[in-house]
Design a protein around this motif. Structure first.
Motif, PDB file in Angstrom:
ATOM      1  N   ALA A  30      -0.704   8.682  -8.273  1.00  0.00           N
ATOM      2  CA  ALA A  30      -0.988   8.820  -9.703  1.00  0.00           C
ATOM      3  C   ALA A  30      -0.142   7.851 -10.523  1.00  0.00           C
ATOM      4  CB  ALA A  30      -0.737  10.257 -10.156  1.00  0.00           C
ATOM      5  N   ARG A  31       1.124   7.660 -10.127  1.00  0.00           N
ATOM      6  CA  ARG A  31       1.995   6.713 -10.825  1.00  0.00           C
ATOM      7  C   ARG A  31       1.456   5.285 -10.702  1.00  0.00           C
ATOM      8  NH1 ARG A  31       6.320   7.359  -7.964  1.00  0.00           N
ATOM      9  NH2 ARG A  31       6.075   5.431  -6.802  1.00  0.00           N
ATOM     10  N   HIS A  32       1.001   4.916  -9.507  1.00  0.00           N
ATOM     11  CA  HIS A  32       0.455   3.575  -9.298  1.00  0.00           C
ATOM     12  C   HIS A  32      -0.832   3.375 -10.091  1.00  0.00           C
ATOM     13  CE1 HIS A  32       3.394   2.334  -6.385  1.00  0.00           C
ATOM     14  NE2 HIS A  32       3.155   3.397  -5.628  1.00  0.00           N
ATOM     15  N   VAL A  33      -1.676   4.392 -10.118  1.00  0.00           N
ATOM     16  CA  VAL A  33      -2.912   4.298 -10.900  1.00  0.00           C
ATOM     17  C   VAL A  33      -2.594   4.147 -12.380  1.00  0.00           C
ATOM     18  CG1 VAL A  33      -4.950   5.596 -11.654  1.00  0.00           C
ATOM     19  CG2 VAL A  33      -4.356   5.508  -9.230  1.00  0.00           C
ATOM     20  N   HIS A  34      -1.636   4.917 -12.858  1.00  0.00           N
ATOM     21  CA  HIS A  34      -1.231   4.828 -14.258  1.00  0.00           C
ATOM     22  C   HIS A  34      -0.682   3.441 -14.588  1.00  0.00           C
ATOM     23  CE1 HIS A  34       1.600   5.276 -17.655  1.00  0.00           C
ATOM     24  NE2 HIS A  34       0.612   6.020 -18.147  1.00  0.00           N
ATOM     25  N   ASP A  35       0.164   2.916 -13.722  1.00  0.00           N
ATOM     26  CA  ASP A  35       0.729   1.579 -13.957  1.00  0.00           C
ATOM     27  C   ASP A  35      -0.355   0.504 -13.961  1.00  0.00           C
ATOM     28  OD1 ASP A  35       3.201   2.778 -14.075  1.00  0.00           O
ATOM     29  OD2 ASP A  35       3.825   2.160 -12.050  1.00  0.00           O
ATOM     30  N   PHE A  36      -1.311   0.613 -13.035  1.00  0.00           N
ATOM     31  CA  PHE A  36      -2.404  -0.366 -12.989  1.00  0.00           C
ATOM     32  C   PHE A  36      -3.263  -0.260 -14.252  1.00  0.00           C
ATOM     33  CE2 PHE A  36      -6.421  -2.214 -11.709  1.00  0.00           C
ATOM     34  CZ  PHE A  36      -6.012  -3.349 -11.024  1.00  0.00           C
ATOM     35  N   THR A  37      -3.513   0.952 -14.704  1.00  0.00           N
ATOM     36  CA  THR A  37      -4.287   1.151 -15.935  1.00  0.00           C
ATOM     37  C   THR A  37      -3.569   0.538 -17.130  1.00  0.00           C
ATOM     38  OG1 THR A  37      -5.163   3.211 -15.022  1.00  0.00           O
ATOM     39  CG2 THR A  37      -5.403   2.895 -17.383  1.00  0.00           C
ATOM     40  N   PRO A  49       2.046  -8.846  -9.247  1.00  0.00           N
ATOM     41  CA  PRO A  49       2.824  -8.964  -8.001  1.00  0.00           C
ATOM     42  C   PRO A  49       3.854  -7.847  -7.829  1.00  0.00           C
ATOM     43  CG  PRO A  49       2.668 -11.101  -9.080  1.00  0.00           C
ATOM     44  CD  PRO A  49       2.111 -10.084 -10.039  1.00  0.00           C
ATOM     45  N   ASP A  50       4.530  -7.467  -8.912  1.00  0.00           N
ATOM     46  CA  ASP A  50       5.504  -6.371  -8.822  1.00  0.00           C
ATOM     47  C   ASP A  50       4.810  -5.054  -8.490  1.00  0.00           C
ATOM     48  OD1 ASP A  50       7.520  -8.143  -9.486  1.00  0.00           O
ATOM     49  OD2 ASP A  50       7.380  -7.713 -11.633  1.00  0.00           O
ATOM     50  N   TRP A  51       3.659  -4.818  -9.106  1.00  0.00           N
ATOM     51  CA  TRP A  51       2.906  -3.593  -8.847  1.00  0.00           C
ATOM     52  C   TRP A  51       2.474  -3.537  -7.384  1.00  0.00           C
ATOM     53  CZ3 TRP A  51      -2.049  -2.538  -7.177  1.00  0.00           C
ATOM     54  CH2 TRP A  51      -2.467  -1.224  -7.297  1.00  0.00           C
ATOM     55  N   MET A  52       2.038  -4.673  -6.853  1.00  0.00           N
ATOM     56  CA  MET A  52       1.601  -4.717  -5.459  1.00  0.00           C
ATOM     57  C   MET A  52       2.769  -4.426  -4.508  1.00  0.00           C
ATOM     58  SD  MET A  52      -0.968  -7.975  -5.841  1.00  0.00           S
ATOM     59  CE  MET A  52      -1.395  -8.176  -4.145  1.00  0.00           C
ATOM     60  N   LEU A  63      -3.732   2.694  -0.660  1.00  0.00           N
ATOM     61  CA  LEU A  63      -3.158   1.731  -1.594  1.00  0.00           C
ATOM     62  C   LEU A  63      -2.817   0.419  -0.875  1.00  0.00           C
ATOM     63  CD1 LEU A  63      -2.397   1.360  -4.537  1.00  0.00           C
ATOM     64  CD2 LEU A  63      -0.119   2.201  -3.992  1.00  0.00           C
ATOM     65  N   HIS A  64      -2.374   0.508   0.373  1.00  0.00           N
ATOM     66  CA  HIS A  64      -2.104  -0.698   1.154  1.00  0.00           C
ATOM     67  C   HIS A  64      -3.397  -1.497   1.339  1.00  0.00           C
ATOM     68  CE1 HIS A  64       1.722   1.132   3.189  1.00  0.00           C
ATOM     69  NE2 HIS A  64       1.773   1.139   1.865  1.00  0.00           N
ATOM     70  N   SER A  65      -4.492  -0.804   1.585  1.00  0.00           N
ATOM     71  CA  SER A  65      -5.787  -1.465   1.733  1.00  0.00           C
ATOM     72  C   SER A  65      -6.208  -2.144   0.425  1.00  0.00           C
ATOM     73  CB  SER A  65      -6.843  -0.433   2.158  1.00  0.00           C
ATOM     74  OG  SER A  65      -8.106  -1.010   2.204  1.00  0.00           O
ATOM     75  N   LEU A  66      -6.000  -1.468  -0.692  1.00  0.00           N
ATOM     76  CA  LEU A  66      -6.319  -2.046  -1.994  1.00  0.00           C
ATOM     77  C   LEU A  66      -5.490  -3.307  -2.247  1.00  0.00           C
ATOM     78  CD1 LEU A  66      -7.691  -1.953  -4.803  1.00  0.00           C
ATOM     79  CD2 LEU A  66      -5.771  -0.534  -5.545  1.00  0.00           C
ATOM     80  N   VAL A  67      -4.216  -3.240  -1.961  1.00  0.00           N
ATOM     81  CA  VAL A  67      -3.335  -4.387  -2.181  1.00  0.00           C
ATOM     82  C   VAL A  67      -3.772  -5.568  -1.326  1.00  0.00           C
ATOM     83  CG1 VAL A  67      -0.969  -5.232  -1.855  1.00  0.00           C
ATOM     84  CG2 VAL A  67      -1.368  -3.051  -2.991  1.00  0.00           C
ATOM     85  N   SER A  68      -4.146  -5.318  -0.074  1.00  0.00           N
ATOM     86  CA  SER A  68      -4.589  -6.434   0.775  1.00  0.00           C
ATOM     87  C   SER A  68      -5.878  -7.039   0.236  1.00  0.00           C
ATOM     88  CB  SER A  68      -4.754  -5.987   2.224  1.00  0.00           C
ATOM     89  OG  SER A  68      -5.830  -5.088   2.350  1.00  0.00           O
ATOM     90  N   GLY A  69      -6.766  -6.220  -0.319  1.00  0.00           N
ATOM     91  CA  GLY A  69      -7.980  -6.750  -0.945  1.00  0.00           C
ATOM     92  C   GLY A  69      -7.674  -7.555  -2.197  1.00  0.00           C
ATOM     93  N   LEU A  70      -6.709  -7.100  -2.981  1.00  0.00           N
ATOM     94  CA  LEU A  70      -6.318  -7.832  -4.187  1.00  0.00           C
ATOM     95  C   LEU A  70      -5.683  -9.174  -3.840  1.00  0.00           C
ATOM     96  CD1 LEU A  70      -4.789  -4.970  -6.387  1.00  0.00           C
ATOM     97  CD2 LEU A  70      -7.035  -6.034  -6.606  1.00  0.00           C
ATOM     98  N   ARG A  71      -4.962  -9.210  -2.742  1.00  0.00           N
ATOM     99  CA  ARG A  71      -4.322 -10.473  -2.325  1.00  0.00           C
ATOM    100  C   ARG A  71      -5.355 -11.534  -1.943  1.00  0.00           C
ATOM    101  NH1 ARG A  71       0.876  -8.347   0.966  1.00  0.00           N
ATOM    102  NH2 ARG A  71       2.266  -8.311  -0.833  1.00  0.00           N
ATOM    103  N   ARG A  72      -6.495 -11.092  -1.393  1.00  0.00           N
ATOM    104  CA  ARG A  72      -7.519 -12.057  -0.989  1.00  0.00           C
ATOM    105  C   ARG A  72      -8.074 -12.834  -2.173  1.00  0.00           C
ATOM    106  NH1 ARG A  72     -10.864  -8.260   2.936  1.00  0.00           N
ATOM    107  NH2 ARG A  72      -9.522  -6.787   1.926  1.00  0.00           N
TER     108      ARG A  72
END
Length: 176
Positions: A30-37, A49-52, A63-72
């Protein structure tokens, strides 16, 4: 203490530990979702980059899967989080056209699809023909400045031919 009671207490303790772990994971997510929002709403793509890194630090496989997709596609994601431009309206129209096309699959030709898309009386929304079945016929445009006062399809008084709606023929007066 009886062995069955000890087993029961250990079971309750392990269940409590699992529940606490799940609760902590949910709070972290929930904290990560809030920060991304917050990054999205305040156009702060520079914080991505800090959020990732914070997301990878937690034990959250999704969340690890999401971060790897964002890196692509990091540059595109950063631009999307940093600029106020959106393709939402265009995507909405593309979705609407695809819906109209799917509904007419096998029953209509390209000309009817063209009419239903271009002559939609409800721009930005569903056509009335999709909402109410009695409007399944093609929509006809209203007479514009280049048309005579007769109904659509009637001949022009000047030339004896039917002018396309909204266009002038040689004998029609120019628009004011």
């Amino acid at each position: 203490m009886a062995p069955s009671m000890t087993h029961r207490l250990r079971s309750i303790a392990s269940t409590s530990d699992e529940a606490i772990h799940r609760l902590q994971a949910r709070r972290a997510a929930a904290r990560h979702v809030h920060d991304f929002t917050e990054m999205l709403h305040h156009l702060r793509g520079d914080q991505l980059p800090d959020w990732m890194e914070r997301g990878l630090a937690d034990d959250l496989p999704a969340l690890h899967s999401l971060v790897s997709g964002l890196r692509r596609d990091f540059d595109a994601v950063t631009a999307g989080l940093s600029t106020p431009w959106s393709s939402g309206q265009v995507e909405g129209h593309v979705t609407r056209v695809k819906l109209i096309k799917r509904m007419a699959y096998g029953r209509a030709n390209l000309e009817l699809l063209r009419q239903r898309v271009l002559l939609d009386p409800y721009p930005g929304g569903l056509t009335r023909s999709l909402v109410e079945p009695k409007y399944l016929t093609a929509h006809r445009p209203r007479p514009g400045p280049g048309c005579t006062g007769q109904s659509l399809g009637g001949p022009s008084a000047d030339s004896g031919r039917t002018p396309p709606c909204g266009r002038q023929t040689s004998g029609d007066p120019p628009d004011a």
